[in-house]
Design an enzyme around this catalytic site. Sequence first.
Site, PDB file in Angstrom:
ATOM      1  N   LYS A   1      89.387  31.807  29.072  1.00 19.43           N
ATOM      2  CA  LYS A   1      88.318  32.121  28.265  1.00 19.43           C
ATOM      3  C   LYS A   1      87.202  33.210  28.269  1.00 19.43           C
ATOM      4  O   LYS A   1      86.950  32.671  29.460  1.00 19.43           O
ATOM      5  CB  LYS A   1      87.399  31.243  27.190  1.00 19.43           C
TER       6      LYS A   1
ATOM      7  N   ARG B   1      97.088  23.040  19.448  1.00 20.83           N
ATOM      8  CA  ARG B   1      99.088  23.190  18.533  1.00 20.83           C
ATOM      9  C   ARG B   1      99.016  22.550  19.201  1.00 20.83           C
ATOM     10  O   ARG B   1      99.830  21.195  18.552  1.00 20.83           O
ATOM     11  CB  ARG B   1      98.521  24.052  18.031  1.00 20.83           C
TER      12      ARG B   1
HETATM   13  N1  BES Z   1      89.424  25.817  20.434  1.00 15.58           N
HETATM   14  C1  BES Z   1      90.243  27.227  20.354  1.00 15.58           C
HETATM   15  C2  BES Z   1      88.895  27.583  18.567  1.00 15.58           C
HETATM   16  C3  BES Z   1      88.011  27.859  18.834  1.00 15.58           C
HETATM   17  C4  BES Z   1      87.114  29.278  19.173  1.00 15.58           C
HETATM   18  C5  BES Z   1      86.626  26.833  18.413  1.00 15.58           C
HETATM   19  C6  BES Z   1      85.628  29.119  18.391  1.00 15.58           C
HETATM   20  C7  BES Z   1      86.536  26.516  18.422  1.00 15.58           C
HETATM   21  C8  BES Z   1      84.840  27.685  18.131  1.00 15.58           C
HETATM   22  C9  BES Z   1      91.327  27.048  20.510  1.00 15.58           C
HETATM   23  O1  BES Z   1      92.181  27.017  21.159  1.00 15.58           O
HETATM   24  C10 BES Z   1      91.421  28.809  20.741  1.00 15.58           C
HETATM   25  O2  BES Z   1      91.423  28.723  21.569  1.00 15.58           O
HETATM   26  N2  BES Z   1      92.415  29.017  20.146  1.00 15.58           N
HETATM   27  C11 BES Z   1      92.743  30.758  20.586  1.00 15.58           C
HETATM   28  C12 BES Z   1      93.676  31.062  19.939  1.00 15.58           C
HETATM   29  C13 BES Z   1      94.636  32.135  20.377  1.00 15.58           C
HETATM   30  C14 BES Z   1      95.152  31.990  21.926  1.00 15.58           C
HETATM   31  C15 BES Z   1      96.214  32.091  19.429  1.00 15.58           C
HETATM   32  C16 BES Z   1      91.694  31.849  19.336  1.00 15.58           C
HETATM   33  O3  BES Z   1      91.043  31.311  18.746  1.00 15.58           O
HETATM   34  O4  BES Z   1      91.319  32.791  20.115  1.00 15.58           O
HETATM   35 ZN    ZN Z   2      91.794  27.143  23.259  1.00 18.49          ZN
END
Ligand code: BES
Ligand code: ZN
Length: 489
Positions: free
Chosen positions: A269, A343
Amino acid sequence: MLKLKSVNLKKDKVGILVIPVCEDKDIHDNQTVSSLAKKAQKIKGFKGEKDDELTFYDPDQVNAEIVTFLGLGKQGKLDTEALRALAGKTVKKCIQKEFSDILIAVPSEKKTKLKTADILEVMLEGACLGNHLFDKYKKEKKLKLLKQINFLVTAETAKKFSKLPSQVSAICEGTKLAREWVSMPSNDKPPAQLAKIIAERAGKESLKVTVLDDKEIRKNKFGAMLAVAAGSQNRPRMVILEYRPKGAKKTVALVGKGITFDSGGLNLKPGGSMAEMKMDMAGGAAVAGTLISVAKLKPKMNIIGVIPLVENMPSGSATRPGDIIKTYEGKTVEIGNTDAEGRLILADAMAYAVKKYKPDTMIDLATLTGACIVALGEKIAGVFSSSDKLANAIISSGKKTYERCWHLPMPEDYKESLKSEFADTNNISKEGGGGSITAAIFLSEFVGKTRWAHIDIAGPAYVRKDEAYCGAGGTGFGVRLLCDLMGKL
Ligand code: BES
Ligand code: ZN
Ligand code: ZN
């Protein structure tokens, strides 16, 4: 401690009395309270508008040291959330002022058109939730919690609702535990440590507690959990909490995403969005908190909490984009993005819950997608379900508890976008939009025929700033909603 108390304001000695006031109408049955409010509204600068505040020191008419009036705005617009927020703010103010014992006047059913049961429940709840500090990581603990929060009611009402304070306390206790676990930094809650903390706390209630360690996770072939855990030195755990009252017929499984830190893995990230990823176990915290609360509330149904705890880190041993892994259920998944890890661990945990506990209903809670925040903002959770009836029940509990939810669709034809050339499915969609929807559709592949709902709490699980009855950090979102729902399924 919460208490419904009938007090003779003229005689009985009171430290601080707090009186909620509407700008356009008297909302109290207690005549002394009404007459004090009337007097307050004659003073310039205090009308009873929302967030107006006025204090009388050494007031006449009552044997109290201080009377504080708080504005609620127009009576016609008064709702339960305004009362919950007022009670929370009151308690926070009184903590700041170093009181330890307070008395709050309760508005009347007749004059507000709200039900006494609802007025009391939300005011007790707001006050109890507001009476919480997360100062574990501060050297100096400047503030102290209130010892006693009293609510001014008639003797009759105190008797009629005598069980309410302990019920509300039970729900708030689970909520506050969930908040603390979410607010804790990731260096203090790697999976093994968090599993221990939850297991120890749950062990104090009438719950069966099981923790599966790394070896057992391997033995059970939780391949998706292991793939997410592969990059971290901190090994995964699976926590299972079981509440089984005598005579229960139905079984509900609650599954909560427990990523103790989400760096994104090799799909790292960017800086800004990584800093708050200690909250990525908020679904798991809410499930654990709910089980601790239900052990006290004792609804007549079996409730099983399943919480996969994993840290998502990049390293030489981390799962790579393009890798193909085999889930507990047997389906293979091509890893399109290592940041879509929630997921994966839920897929294993839910397939396990279905196989082992054969629940009538399964609900998962997860901080699953940033896309859900784009769609609904930070205050509202997304609900997906194979059953409209279940989705509606969740939304209605969300309205009652003000843990707001919105029903989102899972269109059949969107499944297409998760196809992989090489494996049974991909963990991300090929299409650009609808990230929360495709995540929910991915999950739906692992629940078999079980009646199931998924609640995406990415937005409301965490707040950056203090709110009326919640401090900065974890909100415990989901505990109050699920406690309400458990009695109704
Ligand atoms: N934990 C994150 C989602 C999240 C984002 C929670 C902001 C709380 C605040 C999740 O694991 C994630 O990173 N999701 C990605 C999915 C994508 C790679 C398809 C996202 O939301 O960008
Ligand atoms: Zn994630
Ligand atoms: Zn995540």
